[in-house]
Design a protein around this motif. Structure first.
Motif, PDB file in Angstrom:
ATOM      1  N   GLU A  71       0.845  -1.205   0.000  1.00 24.90           N
ATOM      2  CA  GLU A  71       0.000   0.000   0.000  1.00 24.90           C
ATOM      3  C   GLU A  71       0.880   1.256   0.000  1.00 24.90           C
ATOM      4  OE1 GLU A  71      -3.383   0.080  -0.128  1.00 24.90           O
ATOM      5  OE2 GLU A  71      -3.281  -2.092  -0.399  1.00 24.90           O
ATOM      6  N   PRO A  72       0.331   2.387  -0.471  1.00 29.26           N
ATOM      7  CA  PRO A  72       1.115   3.630  -0.431  1.00 29.26           C
ATOM      8  C   PRO A  72       1.449   4.031   1.013  1.00 29.26           C
ATOM      9  CG  PRO A  72      -0.884   3.892  -1.752  1.00 29.26           C
ATOM     10  CD  PRO A  72      -0.993   2.570  -1.063  1.00 29.26           C
ATOM     11  N   SER A  73       2.599   4.675   1.186  1.00 29.27           N
ATOM     12  CA  SER A  73       3.005   5.138   2.517  1.00 29.27           C
ATOM     13  C   SER A  73       2.657   6.617   2.656  1.00 29.27           C
ATOM     14  CB  SER A  73       4.503   4.932   2.711  1.00 29.27           C
ATOM     15  OG  SER A  73       4.821   3.558   2.557  1.00 29.27           O
ATOM     16  N   HIS A  74       2.212   6.981   3.869  1.00 29.23           N
ATOM     17  CA  HIS A  74       1.800   8.363   4.130  1.00 29.23           C
ATOM     18  C   HIS A  74       2.668   9.050   5.188  1.00 29.23           C
ATOM     19  CE1 HIS A  74      -2.013   8.079   1.857  1.00 29.23           C
ATOM     20  NE2 HIS A  74      -1.972   6.804   2.232  1.00 29.23           N
ATOM     21  N   LEU A  75       3.171   8.282   6.131  1.00 35.21           N
ATOM     22  CA  LEU A  75       3.955   8.855   7.246  1.00 35.21           C
ATOM     23  C   LEU A  75       5.385   8.358   7.136  1.00 35.21           C
ATOM     24  CD1 LEU A  75       1.413   8.111  10.134  1.00 35.21           C
ATOM     25  CD2 LEU A  75       1.676  10.244   8.838  1.00 35.21           C
ATOM     26  N   PHE A  76       6.322   9.285   7.079  1.00 34.78           N
ATOM     27  CA  PHE A  76       7.728   8.913   6.914  1.00 34.78           C
ATOM     28  C   PHE A  76       8.536   9.480   8.077  1.00 34.78           C
ATOM     29  CE2 PHE A  76       5.679   9.200   2.849  1.00 34.78           C
ATOM     30  CZ  PHE A  76       6.087   8.060   2.176  1.00 34.78           C
ATOM     31  N   PHE A  77       8.896   8.613   8.996  1.00 33.67           N
ATOM     32  CA  PHE A  77       9.762   9.014  10.106  1.00 33.67           C
ATOM     33  C   PHE A  77      11.184   8.581   9.755  1.00 33.67           C
ATOM     34  CE2 PHE A  77       5.767   8.551  12.506  1.00 33.67           C
ATOM     35  CZ  PHE A  77       5.826   9.633  13.381  1.00 33.67           C
ATOM     36  N   ILE A  78      12.099   9.514   9.647  1.00 31.92           N
ATOM     37  CA  ILE A  78      13.492   9.109   9.427  1.00 31.92           C
ATOM     38  C   ILE A  78      14.260   9.286  10.730  1.00 31.92           C
ATOM     39  CG2 ILE A  78      14.345  11.398   8.662  1.00 31.92           C
ATOM     40  CD1 ILE A  78      16.140   9.836   6.653  1.00 31.92           C
ATOM     41  N   LEU A  79      15.102   8.312  11.022  1.00 32.31           N
ATOM     42  CA  LEU A  79      15.976   8.386  12.201  1.00 32.31           C
ATOM     43  C   LEU A  79      17.379   7.991  11.764  1.00 32.31           C
ATOM     44  CD1 LEU A  79      14.064   6.634  15.136  1.00 32.31           C
ATOM     45  CD2 LEU A  79      14.500   9.067  14.865  1.00 32.31           C
ATOM     46  N   ILE A  80      18.341   8.829  12.101  1.00 30.59           N
ATOM     47  CA  ILE A  80      19.737   8.501  11.807  1.00 30.59           C
ATOM     48  C   ILE A  80      20.544   8.727  13.086  1.00 30.59           C
ATOM     49  CG2 ILE A  80      21.726   8.913  10.313  1.00 30.59           C
ATOM     50  CD1 ILE A  80      19.876  10.228   8.291  1.00 30.59           C
ATOM     51  N   ALA A  81      21.358   7.745  13.416  1.00 30.35           N
ATOM     52  CA  ALA A  81      22.164   7.842  14.640  1.00 30.35           C
ATOM     53  C   ALA A  81      23.628   7.609  14.310  1.00 30.35           C
ATOM     54  CB  ALA A  81      21.696   6.801  15.649  1.00 30.35           C
ATOM     55  N   PRO A  82      24.513   8.197  15.085  1.00 30.26           N
ATOM     56  CA  PRO A  82      25.927   7.855  14.903  1.00 30.26           C
ATOM     57  C   PRO A  82      26.129   6.375  15.257  1.00 30.26           C
ATOM     58  CG  PRO A  82      25.656   9.695  16.446  1.00 30.26           C
ATOM     59  CD  PRO A  82      24.299   9.132  16.196  1.00 30.26           C
ATOM     60  N   PRO A  83      27.172   5.754  14.737  1.00 32.94           N
ATOM     61  CA  PRO A  83      27.354   4.314  14.972  1.00 32.94           C
ATOM     62  C   PRO A  83      27.457   3.924  16.442  1.00 32.94           C
ATOM     63  CG  PRO A  83      28.766   5.066  13.194  1.00 32.94           C
ATOM     64  CD  PRO A  83      28.158   6.299  13.797  1.00 32.94           C
ATOM     65  N   ASN A  84      27.864   4.845  17.301  1.00 34.22           N
ATOM     66  CA  ASN A  84      28.056   4.491  18.723  1.00 34.22           C
ATOM     67  C   ASN A  84      26.868   4.878  19.597  1.00 34.22           C
ATOM     68  OD1 ASN A  84      28.281   7.218  18.575  1.00 34.22           O
ATOM     69  ND2 ASN A  84      30.090   7.380  19.887  1.00 34.22           N
ATOM     70  N   MET A  85      25.695   5.014  19.037  1.00 39.71           N
ATOM     71  CA  MET A  85      24.552   5.470  19.824  1.00 39.71           C
ATOM     72  C   MET A  85      23.373   4.521  19.675  1.00 39.71           C
ATOM     73  SD  MET A  85      23.374   9.410  20.175  1.00 39.71           S
ATOM     74  CE  MET A  85      25.003   9.946  20.659  1.00 39.71           C
ATOM     75  N   ALA A  86      23.638   3.249  19.921  1.00 41.50           N
ATOM     76  CA  ALA A  86      22.610   2.239  19.699  1.00 41.50           C
ATOM     77  C   ALA A  86      21.427   2.395  20.656  1.00 41.50           C
ATOM     78  CB  ALA A  86      23.219   0.845  19.839  1.00 41.50           C
ATOM     79  N   GLY A  87      21.702   2.681  21.915  1.00 44.93           N
ATOM     80  CA  GLY A  87      20.629   2.715  22.921  1.00 44.93           C
ATOM     81  C   GLY A  87      19.541   3.727  22.600  1.00 44.93           C
ATOM     82  N   PRO A  88      19.893   5.012  22.454  1.00 47.62           N
ATOM     83  CA  PRO A  88      18.859   6.004  22.132  1.00 47.62           C
ATOM     84  C   PRO A  88      18.158   5.716  20.798  1.00 47.62           C
ATOM     85  CG  PRO A  88      20.857   7.093  22.909  1.00 47.62           C
ATOM     86  CD  PRO A  88      21.190   5.643  22.742  1.00 47.62           C
ATOM     87  N   HIS A  89      18.919   5.177  19.826  1.00 45.45           N
ATOM     88  CA  HIS A  89      18.330   4.841  18.522  1.00 45.45           C
ATOM     89  C   HIS A  89      17.234   3.789  18.698  1.00 45.45           C
ATOM     90  CE1 HIS A  89      19.321   3.993  13.997  1.00 45.45           C
ATOM     91  NE2 HIS A  89      18.089   4.376  14.194  1.00 45.45           N
TER      92      HIS A  89
END
Lengths: 153, 163
Positions: A95-113
């Motif tokens: 189905e078509p997508s309507h909501l696009f949440f992008i998240l980018i984290a530095p490689p050393n920030m797994a927990g908050p990501h």
């Protein structure tokens, strides 16, 4: 980390330039770039696309969560774009997508990501939340909807 | 804990944050003053990783990659806490667990008959949901022993340095 802590109206866009996965991701990264959150947009794009190659982050019920780890950001960053018409994002339900949440984290920030992704997953389980957000009239309206959903209203 | 005696077993709940390190410094001070031993616990949040895979936000390979990253974070922070304790001659055990964070911490407190739990500052709750579902809130509220919440303070570092 809650989405309301990560986002602000400046990081939300109603309407998207583009009609393909690549252009949507470029638009989302441009929002981050315009807010001074990405030092190398091309690298960020490659890193997010690298994750897309494993499996589309276009999920079901209109939700897409492009994400990845990248040295192009110094902290966990996020943006939201809303498409009322919907975009073919090669979603898992077709189905078509309507909501696009992008998240980018530095490689050393797994927990908050991980916690931010979990927050999106939790919010997006609600059909009422998805519908309200897809119909948001402005970035401020979208931000308010997210904040209220997190408050449990 | 028998309140006629001093605490003997102090647990520090460690997250990958500076707040946890400040809490650890305070716990080391307490342990030194009381002659107590410390156990520092970090939990790899497998439950959330698995939920993300079930929600299809993660693929299995990604789940494993993040599990490894969280484990590395935990090892790094636990090693730091070990150093903080050993530098002051405080007996310390570091424990890395995997699973549901609340269940693992609660289970370990009970299993080890912990006398006192020390943890970093809590986020300001914004809703009833935070009160009921925030993991750190639950650990704090349902701990079977006294809990000390350590707020960020310059004094704690000075206190630790002067110990």
């Amino acid at each position: 980390m809650k989405m309301s802590q990560l986002l602000s109206p400046q990081l939300i866009q109603i309407g998207i330039d583009g009609s393909s996965k690549e252009t949507v991701i470029q638009s989302l990264i441009a929002i981050l770039e315009n807010n001074g959150l990405v030092s190398d947009p091309e690298q960020a794009f490659l890193d997010v696309m690298d994750r897309e190659l494993q499996q589309s982050t276009g999920l079901e019920k209109g939700l897409a969560v492009p994400h990845g780890k990248s040295t192009a950001v110094k902290k966990l960053v996020g943006a939201l774009a809303v498409s009322k018409e919907g975009i073919d994002y090669a979603s898992l339900d077709g189905e078509p997508s309507h909501l696009f949440f992008i998240l980018i984290a530095p490689p050393n920030m797994a927990g908050p990501h991980v916690m931010a992704l979990a927050n999106i997953a939790q919010l997006a389980r609600s059909e009422a939340f998805r519908s309200k957000l897809a119909a948001a009239s402005s970035p401020e309206d979208a931000y308010r909807i997210i904040k209220e959903a997190e408050m449990g209203d | 804990m028998d309140f006629r005696t001093k605490p003997e077993k102090i647990m520090i709940y460690i997250e990958a944050s500076e707040d946890s390190i400040i809490a650890a410094q305070y716990a080391v001070c307490l342990a030194k003053w009381f002659g107590a031993r410390i156990s520092a616990v970090y939990v790899v949040d497998i439950k959330t990783l698995q939920e993300l895979t079930r929600a299809k936000i993660f693929v299995k390979l990604e789940e494993m990659d993040y599990e490894k990253a969280l484990e590395d974070d935990g090892t790094h922070y636990l090693n730091h806490v070990r150093e903080l304790a050993e530098n002051k001659g405080v007996p310390v055990e570091t424990i890395l667990l995997k699973g549901d964070v609340f269940a693992e911490v609660a289970g370990r407190m009970k299993q080890d008959n912990i006398d006192l739990l020390v943890m970093g500052k809590l986020e300001e709750p914004e809703s009833r949901r935070d009160f009921f579902y925030n993991t750190n809130e639950r650990i704090f509220r349902r701990a079977p022993c006294p809990v000390i919440i350590v707020k960020d303070s310059e004094n704690i570092k000075i206190m630790y340095d002067n110990l």
